[in-house]
Design a protein around this motif. Structure first.
Motif, PDB file in Angstrom:
ATOM      1  N   GLU A 156      12.895  -6.169   3.008  1.00 40.60           N
ATOM      2  CA  GLU A 156      13.363  -4.873   3.492  1.00 40.60           C
ATOM      3  C   GLU A 156      12.153  -4.072   3.981  1.00 40.60           C
ATOM      4  O   GLU A 156      11.025  -4.271   3.534  1.00 40.60           O
ATOM      5  N   ARG A 157      12.378  -3.183   4.906  1.00 40.23           N
ATOM      6  CA  ARG A 157      11.306  -2.336   5.441  1.00 40.23           C
ATOM      7  C   ARG A 157      11.062  -1.188   4.481  1.00 40.23           C
ATOM      8  O   ARG A 157      11.795  -0.211   4.473  1.00 40.23           O
ATOM      9  N   GLN A 158      10.108  -1.357   3.652  1.00 38.26           N
ATOM     10  CA  GLN A 158       9.713  -0.311   2.716  1.00 38.26           C
ATOM     11  C   GLN A 158       8.384   0.260   3.214  1.00 38.26           C
ATOM     12  O   GLN A 158       7.309  -0.106   2.760  1.00 38.26           O
ATOM     13  N   ASP A 159       8.492   1.135   4.178  1.00 39.49           N
ATOM     14  CA  ASP A 159       7.287   1.586   4.887  1.00 39.49           C
ATOM     15  C   ASP A 159       6.235   2.143   3.946  1.00 39.49           C
ATOM     16  O   ASP A 159       5.052   1.802   4.045  1.00 39.49           O
ATOM     17  N   TRP A 191      -2.156  -4.884  -6.181  1.00 40.46           N
ATOM     18  CA  TRP A 191      -2.497  -5.120  -4.774  1.00 40.46           C
ATOM     19  C   TRP A 191      -4.018  -5.133  -4.560  1.00 40.46           C
ATOM     20  O   TRP A 191      -4.556  -5.985  -3.854  1.00 40.46           O
ATOM     21  N   GLU A 192      -4.695  -4.177  -5.130  1.00 38.40           N
ATOM     22  CA  GLU A 192      -6.148  -4.099  -4.933  1.00 38.40           C
ATOM     23  C   GLU A 192      -6.851  -5.309  -5.545  1.00 38.40           C
ATOM     24  O   GLU A 192      -7.806  -5.839  -4.975  1.00 38.40           O
ATOM     25  N   ARG A 193      -6.328  -5.770  -6.701  1.00 34.76           N
ATOM     26  CA  ARG A 193      -6.902  -6.945  -7.330  1.00 34.76           C
ATOM     27  C   ARG A 193      -6.711  -8.187  -6.460  1.00 34.76           C
ATOM     28  O   ARG A 193      -7.597  -9.044  -6.371  1.00 34.76           O
ATOM     29  N   LEU A 194      -5.546  -8.280  -5.810  1.00 35.04           N
ATOM     30  CA  LEU A 194      -5.305  -9.390  -4.883  1.00 35.04           C
ATOM     31  C   LEU A 194      -6.284  -9.347  -3.710  1.00 35.04           C
ATOM     32  O   LEU A 194      -6.851 -10.362  -3.319  1.00 35.04           O
ATOM     33  N   ALA A 195      -6.457  -8.160  -3.154  1.00 39.75           N
ATOM     34  CA  ALA A 195      -7.344  -8.024  -1.992  1.00 39.75           C
ATOM     35  C   ALA A 195      -8.788  -8.384  -2.338  1.00 39.75           C
ATOM     36  O   ALA A 195      -9.530  -8.912  -1.505  1.00 39.75           O
ATOM     37  N   GLU A 196      -9.206  -8.110  -3.575  1.00 39.86           N
ATOM     38  CA  GLU A 196     -10.570  -8.444  -3.982  1.00 39.86           C
ATOM     39  C   GLU A 196     -10.735  -9.939  -4.154  1.00 39.86           C
ATOM     40  O   GLU A 196     -11.835 -10.471  -3.964  1.00 39.86           O
ATOM     41  N   GLY A 241      -6.201  -2.679   0.904  1.00 39.35           N
ATOM     42  CA  GLY A 241      -7.107  -3.731   1.345  1.00 39.35           C
ATOM     43  C   GLY A 241      -6.425  -5.012   1.738  1.00 39.35           C
ATOM     44  O   GLY A 241      -7.103  -5.963   2.147  1.00 39.35           O
ATOM     45  N   LEU A 242      -5.106  -5.098   1.621  1.00 36.91           N
ATOM     46  CA  LEU A 242      -4.409  -6.297   2.045  1.00 36.91           C
ATOM     47  C   LEU A 242      -4.439  -6.400   3.563  1.00 36.91           C
ATOM     48  O   LEU A 242      -4.504  -5.397   4.274  1.00 36.91           O
ATOM     49  N   VAL A 243      -4.390  -7.628   4.057  1.00 34.98           N
ATOM     50  CA  VAL A 243      -4.614  -7.843   5.482  1.00 34.98           C
ATOM     51  C   VAL A 243      -3.529  -7.207   6.328  1.00 34.98           C
ATOM     52  O   VAL A 243      -3.803  -6.481   7.281  1.00 34.98           O
ATOM     53  N   ASP A 244      -2.291  -7.496   6.024  1.00 36.98           N
ATOM     54  CA  ASP A 244      -1.184  -6.994   6.851  1.00 36.98           C
ATOM     55  C   ASP A 244       0.119  -7.248   6.107  1.00 36.98           C
ATOM     56  O   ASP A 244       0.124  -7.785   5.001  1.00 36.98           O
ATOM     57  N   TYR A 245       1.208  -6.867   6.704  1.00 35.11           N
ATOM     58  CA  TYR A 245       2.508  -7.130   6.102  1.00 35.11           C
ATOM     59  C   TYR A 245       3.478  -7.568   7.181  1.00 35.11           C
ATOM     60  O   TYR A 245       3.274  -7.338   8.365  1.00 35.11           O
ATOM     61  N   ILE A 246       4.553  -8.235   6.730  1.00 33.51           N
ATOM     62  CA  ILE A 246       5.601  -8.669   7.642  1.00 33.51           C
ATOM     63  C   ILE A 246       6.942  -8.554   6.909  1.00 33.51           C
ATOM     64  O   ILE A 246       7.044  -8.852   5.712  1.00 33.51           O
ATOM     65  N   VAL A 247       7.928  -8.058   7.631  1.00 30.10           N
ATOM     66  CA  VAL A 247       9.271  -7.872   7.076  1.00 30.10           C
ATOM     67  C   VAL A 247      10.164  -9.036   7.499  1.00 30.10           C
ATOM     68  O   VAL A 247      10.090  -9.490   8.645  1.00 30.10           O
ATOM     69  N   ASP A 248      10.986  -9.503   6.546  1.00 28.59           N
ATOM     70  CA  ASP A 248      11.927 -10.610   6.776  1.00 28.59           C
ATOM     71  C   ASP A 248      11.168 -11.856   7.254  1.00 28.59           C
ATOM     72  O   ASP A 248      11.336 -12.329   8.382  1.00 28.59           O
ATOM     73  N   PRO A 249      10.304 -12.418   6.425  1.00 28.98           N
ATOM     74  CA  PRO A 249       9.438 -13.523   6.833  1.00 28.98           C
ATOM     75  C   PRO A 249      10.201 -14.789   7.196  1.00 28.98           C
ATOM     76  O   PRO A 249       9.727 -15.570   8.015  1.00 28.98           O
ATOM     77  N   LEU A 293       2.675   0.162   3.616  1.00 32.04           N
ATOM     78  CA  LEU A 293       1.469   0.824   4.132  1.00 32.04           C
ATOM     79  C   LEU A 293       0.443   1.037   3.023  1.00 32.04           C
ATOM     80  O   LEU A 293      -0.754   0.900   3.246  1.00 32.04           O
ATOM     81  N   LYS A 294       0.916   1.361   1.837  1.00 33.01           N
ATOM     82  CA  LYS A 294      -0.028   1.521   0.723  1.00 33.01           C
ATOM     83  C   LYS A 294      -0.688   0.196   0.376  1.00 33.01           C
ATOM     84  O   LYS A 294      -1.852   0.151  -0.034  1.00 33.01           O
ATOM     85  N   ALA A 295       0.046  -0.908   0.546  1.00 32.64           N
ATOM     86  CA  ALA A 295      -0.551  -2.224   0.296  1.00 32.64           C
ATOM     87  C   ALA A 295      -1.685  -2.494   1.283  1.00 32.64           C
ATOM     88  O   ALA A 295      -2.755  -3.004   0.917  1.00 32.64           O
ATOM     89  N   VAL A 296      -1.450  -2.145   2.549  1.00 35.41           N
ATOM     90  CA  VAL A 296      -2.505  -2.332   3.545  1.00 35.41           C
ATOM     91  C   VAL A 296      -3.685  -1.421   3.250  1.00 35.41           C
ATOM     92  O   VAL A 296      -4.849  -1.806   3.378  1.00 35.41           O
ATOM     93  N   GLU A 297      -3.389  -0.190   2.850  1.00 40.99           N
ATOM     94  CA  GLU A 297      -4.460   0.748   2.518  1.00 40.99           C
ATOM     95  C   GLU A 297      -5.285   0.243   1.332  1.00 40.99           C
ATOM     96  O   GLU A 297      -6.465   0.540   1.219  1.00 40.99           O
TER      97      GLU A 297
END
Length: 404
Positions: A75-78, A60-65, A88-96, A82-86
């Motif tokens: 599925e909602r894997q809170d 995830w961090e490599r993607l954000a860089e 550095g990823l922009v945001d997340y969405i469930v059931d796109p 949340l760790k993905a956003v932490e």
């Protein structure tokens, strides 16, 4: 030509679900490139949409860089999201697939924010580079100004060395003056010298403008007057002053420097107690004080250095037993009250009549706090900046006023 579509990289496990996600995104001027990993994405990719099942947490961090990245999940894997956003990823969405419109808006918004951030960074770098250049330019400018200041200050000291010692008494007539440059160099200049036991010569000049070019004219005047004095044989003193002015007029015109001057040239016959003089547009006119009265010396003439072929007048007047002859540059008019030139000239006459010494006149003009033209002025250069113009006062007193 239609604008190029923004390329969105979709990272997901190959299969129908990845194809469905790509089709959901590929609208609203968005193009899609589907890949299994970040290494497969083309360089023109603007944003990444990564499915949580296809990317490990360590990536995830490599993607954000690399690029702005949105995480999608079925599925909602809170905790994981949340760790993905932490990371550095922009945001997340469930059931796109159910929220395709929202996903596309999030993609467009993320690209805009990323572009703004990139623009700000470029502007910041450009500004930093500009500031660096400005600092170098300012440093260079300060260096050049310091060198110019030193040159001007040295020039001012040399110019002051060309002035005569003050006061001096020549054959019963005392010469004194005060010269106050508004900057380093002055366009005002004067000189007085004894020729022999019978004659003494003096002149009073105000060169147009300020600075080095005007000061150079005063140096030229000093050189020429010394040469012309050496060439004079002491005959026909009434011709000397107009001849000097005509010769200087030719010299300035031939030099082509665009400078002119107002001048008063005088020859005192001490035996006859008589003043021979000529002038070129002198303002204010020299003021003669005797027997409790003041009068401007008569005569008029053209400025020196403006028109070719000018003839300058041969003038003269007797000098009383006790007299004071005042000559002032036009800078004095700025120090006098009055709304008109005529009013200021009348005020100058009044103050000259009431002044016995040079210090008296300076005191009446509230100039007594300014230093005399000596080493004090040189050390406190650039000069008398409170004065709007160079200011020079010269006074001749004699014969019964001889203070020696």
């Amino acid at each position: 030509m239609p604008p190029a579509k923004q390329l969105i990289g979709v990272i997901d496990v190959p299969g129908p679900e990845r194809d469905a996600l790509a089709q959901t995104i590929a609208r609203d001027d968005l193009a899609v490139y589907a890949a299994s990993g970040i290494e497969e994405l083309p360089p023109e990719t603007a944003l990444i949409v990564a499915h949580a099942r296809a990317v490990s947490r360590a990536d995830w961090e490599r993607l954000a860089e690399r690029l702005p990245t949105l995480v999608v999940s079925d599925e909602r894997q809170d905790a994981d999201l949340l760790k993905a956003v932490e990371a550095g990823l922009v945001d997340y969405i469930v059931d796109p697939l159910r929220h395709g419109s929202l996903l596309r808006r999030m993609i467009v918004k993320a690209i805009e924010v990323h572009q703004l951030a990139a623009d700000r960074e470029r502007d910041r770098a450009r500004l930093a580079h500009l500031n660096e250049n400005l600092e170098e330019l300012n440093e260079s400018l300060e260096t050049h100004l310091a060198m110019l200041r030193l040159d001007q200050q040295a020039g001012g000291q040399i110019q002051r060395k060309l002035l005569p010692a003050r006061p001096q008494t020549l054959q019963g007539v005392t010469f004194d003056y005060w010269l106050a440059p508004s900057l380093y160099l002055s366009g005002d200049f004067l000189d007085f010298q004894g020729f022999d036991e019978r004659y003494s010569l003096f002149y009073f000049a105000d060169v147009s403008g300020h600075g080095a070019s005007s000061a150079f004219v005063t140096v030229l005047l000093k050189y020429l007057s010394n040469r012309w004095q050496q060439e004079w044989n002491g005959e026909h003193p009434e011709r000397l002053a107009p001849r000097w002015l005509a010769a200087l007029n030719r010299e300035l015109l031939d030099a082509g420097i665009g400078k002119h001057a107002t001048l008063f040239v005088g020859v005192i016959d001490h035996r006859r107690r008589y003043l021979h003089y000529s002038l070129g547009a002198q303002l204010p006119m020299p003021l003669l004080v005797a027997d409790g009265e003041v009068q401007a010396l008569p005569g008029e003439g053209m400025p020196v250095g403006l028109f070719p072929g000018v003839d300058y007048p041969s003038l003269g007047c007797p000098l009383p037993e006790n007299f004071r002859l005042w000559l002032c540059s036009d800078g004095i008019l700025e120090c006098l009250p009055g709304d008109t030139l005529e009013g200021r000239l009348r005020e100058l006459e009044r103050r000259v009549l009431a002044s016995t010494t040079l210090e008296d006149l300076r005191g009446s003009l509230a100039l007594e706090h300014l230093a005399d033209d000596d080493e004090i002025v040189a050390q406190s250069a650039p000069g008398h900046e409170e004065l709007p113009d160079d200011l020079t006062i010269m006074v001749l007193s004699g014969f019964g006023n001889d203070k020696s």
